[in-house]
Design an enzyme around this catalytic site. Structure first.
Site, PDB file in Angstrom:
ATOM      1  N   TYR A 133       0.871  -1.178   0.000  1.00 28.15           N
ATOM      2  CA  TYR A 133       0.000   0.000   0.000  1.00 28.15           C
ATOM      3  C   TYR A 133       0.909   1.230   0.000  1.00 28.15           C
ATOM      4  CZ  TYR A 133      -2.981   3.779   1.608  1.00 28.15           C
ATOM      5  OH  TYR A 133      -3.633   4.974   1.714  1.00 28.15           O
ATOM      6  N   GLU A 219      -3.665   7.406  -3.462  1.00 27.73           N
ATOM      7  CA  GLU A 219      -3.211   6.130  -2.908  1.00 27.73           C
ATOM      8  C   GLU A 219      -3.238   5.049  -3.975  1.00 27.73           C
ATOM      9  OE1 GLU A 219      -7.565   4.856  -0.984  1.00 27.73           O
ATOM     10  OE2 GLU A 219      -5.756   4.841   0.254  1.00 27.73           O
TER      11      GLU A 219
END
Length: 222
Positions: A133, A219
């Site tokens: 991530y 993101e």
């Protein structure tokens, strides 16, 4: 892929909320614009970040045609402005065009957290060495931007933060971090030197996108 942008341009650390999740980034002075994954992909590509080949489909037939392009299989991903798509069954790996049609038929029209899915993104299936991530958002308390990295990619980052905070690494910055700073920070998560080398330009590009497009959150989460 997420990029949440405010409609009025303000300095990155004012008049917007910088805490996760991305989908609560609202306040009185700035109303957030939320981008679907297929839209955010275009921004990532424009900044030199490689993404899997993909095509948007609004019908099951279109999804099948898209999946037929790749012999290694495909991924059918419902496009909806909320997290938890995988858990809701809105993301499926398929091995054939026929499977892609069947899954798209099921996914299109379903709801995820009361939001309807009107289209899917069909992407090539790629061989995954590891998942991470990566995000950059606003730290209101520090009045600065913050990079977020976790080797627990593919999971809800909020869940990781709550259950295993040691798996999340943060780098707060006002001026853009130098390559040396990024290398030192990334080395905590990337034991493989080749992956570390690959990660640096991706992070630099993500920070540049965040700054230039005046985002409150960008993101990448597999």
């Amino acid at each position: 892929h997420e990029c949440t942008r405010p409609e009025n341009r303000t300095r990155p650390w004012t008049n917007r909320q910088g805490c996760l999740p991305a989908f609560s980034l609202l306040n009185l002075r700035s109303r957030a614009i939320k981008l679907h994954e297929y839209q955010a992909r275009e921004l990532l590509q424009a900044y030199g970040i490689t993404v899997p080949q993909g095509q948007v489909a609004e019908t099951a037939a279109q999804a099948g045609q898209a999946a037929a392009q790749w012999s290694n299989g495909a991924v059918v991903k419902g496009q909806v402005l909320t997290g938890g798509r995988g858990k809701a069954g809105a993301i499926k790996v398929v091995a054939s065009a026929a499977e892609a049609r069947a899954e798209a038929k099921r996914i299109i029209g379903m709801t995820v957290k009361d939001l309807p899915v009107n289209k899917v993104l069909v992407t090539e299936k790629i061989n995954i060495a590891s998942e991470y991530y990566l995000g950059v958002t606003v730290d209101r308390e520090a009045k600065a931007a913050v990079l977020i990295l976790s080797a627990a990619g593919g999971m809800d980052i909020e869940e990781v933060a709550a259950t295993a905070p040691e798996k999340i690494h943060l780098l707060t910055f006002s001026a853009n971090p130098s390559t040396a700073e990024l290398l030192a920070w990334l080395a905590r998560s990337f034991a493989d030197k080749d992956q570390l080398t690959q990660a640096v330009p991706i992070v630099e590009a993500l920070v540049k996108l965040f700054r230039e497009k005046d985002c409150s959150l960008v993101e990448i989460n597999p």
